[in-house]
Design an enzyme around this catalytic site. Structure first.
Site, PDB file in Angstrom:
ATOM      1  N   ARG A  20      -0.182   3.711  10.787  1.00 28.52           N
ATOM      2  CA  ARG A  20       1.126   3.402   9.868  1.00 28.52           C
ATOM      3  C   ARG A  20       0.622   2.074   9.285  1.00 28.52           C
ATOM      4  O   ARG A  20       1.810   1.249   8.889  1.00 28.52           O
ATOM      5  CB  ARG A  20       2.331   3.291  10.745  1.00 28.52           C
TER       6      ARG A  20
ATOM      7  N   SER B 209      10.851   8.283  11.384  1.00 25.04           N
ATOM      8  CA  SER B 209      10.825   7.255  12.613  1.00 25.04           C
ATOM      9  C   SER B 209      11.346   5.924  11.964  1.00 25.04           C
ATOM     10  O   SER B 209      10.870   5.501  10.989  1.00 25.04           O
ATOM     11  CB  SER B 209       9.442   7.186  12.871  1.00 25.04           C
TER      12      SER B 209
ATOM     13  N   GLU C 127       9.405   0.683  11.420  1.00 26.19           N
ATOM     14  CA  GLU C 127       8.514   1.062  10.572  1.00 26.19           C
ATOM     15  C   GLU C 127       8.807   1.208   9.060  1.00 26.19           C
ATOM     16  O   GLU C 127       8.283   1.223   8.133  1.00 26.19           O
ATOM     17  CB  GLU C 127       8.310   2.821  10.885  1.00 26.19           C
TER      18      GLU C 127
END
Ligand code: EPU
Length: 333
Positions: free
Chosen positions: A161, A233, A329
């Site tokens: 990520r 998420s 995130e």
């Protein structure tokens, strides 16, 4: 180029936060985008599909939307196909097209919301695949000068990520297109959790069956984008040291862990949040999804600060219970 003034961002962020931006610049070509950054005054933020962003309040600046379309085949052999895809293309439309053409590499990334430009920024990943597996080059423009940039996959410094666009080039580059290499000979990637079993329900592991199975898994676990606002998420899965993992496993023997090549141990944040008692819980208009604790949902008219207050509450509880700090995130604006 189209400029909108005092525009509600509600349709432009999947959380459905009703924040207002001073201006929004819809850029349909790279030169419009370059022109926009060269003449821009004040703050700006780039929004693609708005599926990984949380507006804490009104945005006093310009929201830039790179609406650059087009999918071009630049090379094709009996083993691979190289394509260049504009940043504004809807990610899942691209996946569907690749599956329909028999091009393999992103079928496990089916049904991820958002647009292509975000894929390299956060190195989107799911079900054992990530954008970095197939990206060869990323084209962008410099936000300082409007000049074109071209980065190889190595230069993008992809990780879990993350990429250079979230670090050294944060705020300094806007992705205009990505270049990917997909396989024309197909090797299914079925090893992540429930994927193999879900695919078997449809028969052979063809590209189309993998796509169907991934869509089924996501629909069962994640809120439908049109149903409840969320940004997927909310947190990343934390990486902790082996010593910390061993200590935690003594008190929580059922904690799922994944050993990483760098010696660290990844723990699912969804598990930590569920154990901290947050799954399905609601705090005002914000809540934790009842089927996947990693997802914060907007139950109706939540403000960005309400979502954030819930996120902070969850972080504090997880830190207190497990001594682990969760990183977000989602991009907070
Ligand atoms: N788990 C729980 N409770 C929960 C959720 C998860 O105990 O409420 C545990 C279970 O042990 C489960 C494990 O966590 O086996 C992993 O869960 P899941 O397969 O749902 O994946 P995840 O780690 O929670 C990540 C990505 C998702 C991606 C899935 C599948 C991150 C931050 N999220 O979630 O990506 O779809 O893997 O690959 O890495 C996104 O980024 O928006 C996103 C949805």
């Amino acid at each position: 180029m189209t400029i909108h003034r005092n525009i509600s961002l509600k349709p432009y962020n999947t959380f459905g936060i009703d924040a207002v931006a001073d201006a929004m610049a819809d850029c349909h070509t790279t030169s419009e985008l370059a022109n926009t950054v060269r003449t821009l005054q004040g703050r700006s933020v780039v929004v693609g599909g708005g599926s990984n962003i949380l507006f804490l309040g009104d945005f006093h600046g310009t929201v830039i939307r790179p609406l650059l379309y087009g999918i071009e085949v630049t090379d094709i052999t009996d083993r691979h196909v190289d394509i260049r895809v504009g940043a504004g293309v809807v990610w899942d439309g691209l996946v569907a097209m690749c599956v329909a053409n028999g091009w393999s590499g992103i079928e496990n990334l089916s049904y991820i919301p958002g647009r292509v430009g975000a894929a390299p920024v956060q190195n989107v990943g799911a079900y054992g695949a990530e954008a970095a597996d197939v990206i060869r080059f990323v084209n962008a423009i410099s936000t300082d000068t409007g000049a074109p940039l071209r980065l190889s996959a190595d230069e993008c410094m992809f990780g879990y990520r993350r990429s250079i666009f979230k670090h050294q080039l944060k705020g300094k580059a806007i992705v205009t297109s990505i270049e990917m290499r997909l396989a024309t000979s197909f090797a299914p990637n079925l090893d992540y959790g429930p994927v193999r079993a879900a695919v078997e329900q449809y028969g052979r592991p063809t590209l189309a069956n993998i796509r169907r199975a991934i869509i089924d898994i996501r629909r069962a676990k994640l809120p439908e984008p049109d149903d409840k606002g969320s940004a997927g998420s909310f947190f990343k899965n934390p990486e902790i040291s082996e010593a910390q993992a061993d200590a935690l496993l003594r008190s929580h023997p059922d904690m799922p862990t994944y050993k990483l090549a760098n010696g660290m141990v990844k723990v699912p944040a969804g598990w930590l949040i569920e154990q901290a008692g947050w799954k399905g819980r609601r705090q005002g208009n914000a809540g934790v999804h009842d089927r996947q604790a990693l997802i914060i949902v907007n139950h109706g008219s939540a403000t960005g600060t309400e979502i954030m207050a819930l996120a902070e509450h969850i972080c504090a509880d997880v830190r207190q219970k497990f001594g682990i700090s969760l990183d977000m995130e989602v991009v907070i604006v």
